[in-house]
Design a protein around this motif. Structure first.
Motif, mmCIF file in Angstrom:
data_model
loop_
_atom_site.group_PDB
_atom_site.id
_atom_site.type_symbol
_atom_site.label_atom_id
_atom_site.label_comp_id
_atom_site.label_asym_id
_atom_site.label_seq_id
_atom_site.Cartn_x
_atom_site.Cartn_y
_atom_site.Cartn_z
ATOM 1 N N PRO A 30 0.824 -1.209 0.000
ATOM 2 C CA PRO A 30 0.000 0.000 0.000
ATOM 3 C C PRO A 30 0.860 1.261 0.000
ATOM 4 O O PRO A 30 2.085 1.186 0.055
ATOM 5 N N ALA A 31 0.218 2.387 -0.038
ATOM 6 C CA ALA A 31 0.915 3.683 -0.124
ATOM 7 C C ALA A 31 2.048 3.769 0.884
ATOM 8 O O ALA A 31 1.903 3.376 2.036
ATOM 9 N N ARG A 32 3.145 4.264 0.442
ATOM 10 C CA ARG A 32 4.332 4.426 1.283
ATOM 11 C C ARG A 32 4.807 5.878 1.185
ATOM 12 O O ARG A 32 5.920 6.153 0.773
ATOM 13 N N GLY A 33 3.923 6.795 1.550
ATOM 14 C CA GLY A 33 4.205 8.217 1.387
ATOM 15 C C GLY A 33 5.507 8.681 2.006
ATOM 16 O O GLY A 33 6.285 9.399 1.384
ATOM 17 N N PHE A 34 5.786 8.267 3.239
ATOM 18 C CA PHE A 34 7.008 8.687 3.917
ATOM 19 C C PHE A 34 8.244 8.243 3.138
ATOM 20 O O PHE A 34 9.166 9.021 2.924
ATOM 21 N N VAL A 35 8.242 6.987 2.709
ATOM 22 C CA VAL A 35 9.391 6.452 1.966
ATOM 23 C C VAL A 35 9.506 7.145 0.610
ATOM 24 O O VAL A 35 10.595 7.559 0.207
ATOM 25 N N LYS A 36 8.398 7.279 -0.089
ATOM 26 C CA LYS A 36 8.426 7.920 -1.407
ATOM 27 C C LYS A 36 8.921 9.366 -1.308
ATOM 28 O O LYS A 36 9.773 9.786 -2.103
ATOM 29 N N ASN A 37 8.421 10.101 -0.329
ATOM 30 C CA ASN A 37 8.870 11.490 -0.151
ATOM 31 C C ASN A 37 10.346 11.553 0.205
ATOM 32 O O ASN A 37 11.069 12.437 -0.267
ATOM 33 N N GLY A 38 10.807 10.614 1.040
ATOM 34 C CA GLY A 38 12.223 10.576 1.409
ATOM 35 C C GLY A 38 13.113 10.255 0.221
ATOM 36 O O GLY A 38 14.197 10.828 0.066
ATOM 37 N N LEU A 39 12.672 9.332 -0.629
ATOM 38 C CA LEU A 39 13.450 8.998 -1.829
ATOM 39 C C LEU A 39 13.498 10.184 -2.782
ATOM 40 O O LEU A 39 14.560 10.504 -3.341
ATOM 41 N N LYS A 40 12.366 10.850 -2.970
ATOM 42 C CA LYS A 40 12.331 12.037 -3.830
ATOM 43 C C LYS A 40 13.284 13.108 -3.317
ATOM 44 O O LYS A 40 14.037 13.705 -4.094
ATOM 45 N N ALA A 41 13.252 13.351 -2.012
ATOM 46 C CA ALA A 41 14.109 14.378 -1.410
ATOM 47 C C ALA A 41 15.591 14.059 -1.590
ATOM 48 O O ALA A 41 16.416 14.969 -1.692
ATOM 49 N N ARG A 42 15.921 12.786 -1.661
ATOM 50 C CA ARG A 42 17.320 12.366 -1.819
ATOM 51 C C ARG A 42 17.692 12.141 -3.283
ATOM 52 O O ARG A 42 18.808 11.766 -3.584
ATOM 53 N N GLY A 43 16.756 12.320 -4.184
ATOM 54 C CA GLY A 43 17.024 12.143 -5.609
ATOM 55 C C GLY A 43 17.240 10.698 -6.016
ATOM 56 O O GLY A 43 17.947 10.419 -6.988
ATOM 57 N N ILE A 44 16.626 9.771 -5.287
ATOM 58 C CA ILE A 44 16.790 8.342 -5.581
ATOM 59 C C ILE A 44 15.570 7.876 -6.362
ATOM 60 O O ILE A 44 14.438 7.997 -5.884
ATOM 61 N N PRO A 45 15.784 7.339 -7.557
ATOM 62 C CA PRO A 45 14.642 6.881 -8.352
ATOM 63 C C PRO A 45 13.971 5.668 -7.716
ATOM 64 O O PRO A 45 14.621 4.848 -7.066
ATOM 65 N N PHE A 46 12.663 5.577 -7.923
ATOM 66 C CA PHE A 46 11.912 4.453 -7.383
ATOM 67 C C PHE A 46 10.708 4.183 -8.265
ATOM 68 O O PHE A 46 10.288 5.023 -9.058
ATOM 69 N N GLN A 47 10.193 2.977 -8.100
ATOM 70 C CA GLN A 47 8.933 2.578 -8.706
ATOM 71 C C GLN A 47 8.072 1.994 -7.600
ATOM 72 O O GLN A 47 8.585 1.351 -6.686
ATOM 73 N N HIS A 48 6.773 2.228 -7.700
ATOM 74 C CA HIS A 48 5.846 1.683 -6.711
ATOM 75 C C HIS A 48 4.818 0.844 -7.457
ATOM 76 O O HIS A 48 4.051 1.352 -8.268
#
Length: 162
Positions: free
Chosen positions: A22-40
């Motif tokens: 399910p949604a992982r807002g904290f992790v997604k926002n943290g990855l965005k802030a660090r410039g780390i690409p991700f897929q959900h």
């Protein structure tokens, strides 16, 4: 802990995080802030998880506490190298350096060092480690658990009743 570990690994490796569930807002926002690409990806059925596990080079579990988790066993069964904090079932299933990597809870450096060593394995060493990981989780298969319960719990009780 996860974000800090991934950030350090991203300095040395081409990291792309795959998030399921399910949604992982904290992790997604943290990855965005660090410039780390991700897929959900959140597969509608559990069978869809197999494809996700097979897309991984490493499964990183950074939990502070756990009851299991199922994803640990699933990744090991799918023969994905695992690095985990020593919580929940992880110490029971992982022999550090043999069937995966273990670090203390909240030990970012320990997680990074073990992940680094897993990612550096050649194909032969990786195959040996993941085979040991798969072997470690086979006793957790429900068929095995059910048989053991029958043989070790119910059958002896029934024999006493006769």
């Amino acid at each position: 802990v996860f974000l800090d570990a991934v950030e350090q690994l991203a300095r040395e490796f081409p990291v792309e995080v795959l998030i399921s569930g399910p949604a992982r807002g904290f992790v997604k926002n943290g990855l965005k802030a660090r410039g780390i690409p991700f897929q959900h990806h959140y597969p509608p059925e559990r069978a869809g998880l197999v494809e996700l596990y097979h897309a991984l080079d490493l499964y990183l579990m950074t939990s502070r506490e756990e009851g299991g988790p199922m994803a640990l066993m699933e990744s090991m069964a799918a023969q994905v190298p695992v690095v985990s904090t020593a919580v929940g079932m992880a110490p029971d299933l992982i022999e550090d350096g043999v069937s995966g990597g273990l670090a203390a809870s909240e030990d970012v450096e320990g997680l990074v060092n073990r992940a680094r060593s897993m990612l550096a394995l050649d194909d032969s060493a990786r195959a040996q480690l993941t085979a040991k990981g798969r072997e470690a989780v086979l006793p957790c298969d429900w068929k095995v658990v059910a048989r053991r319960h029958w043989e070790e719990v119910y059958q002896p009780l029934l024999n006493e009743a006769v």
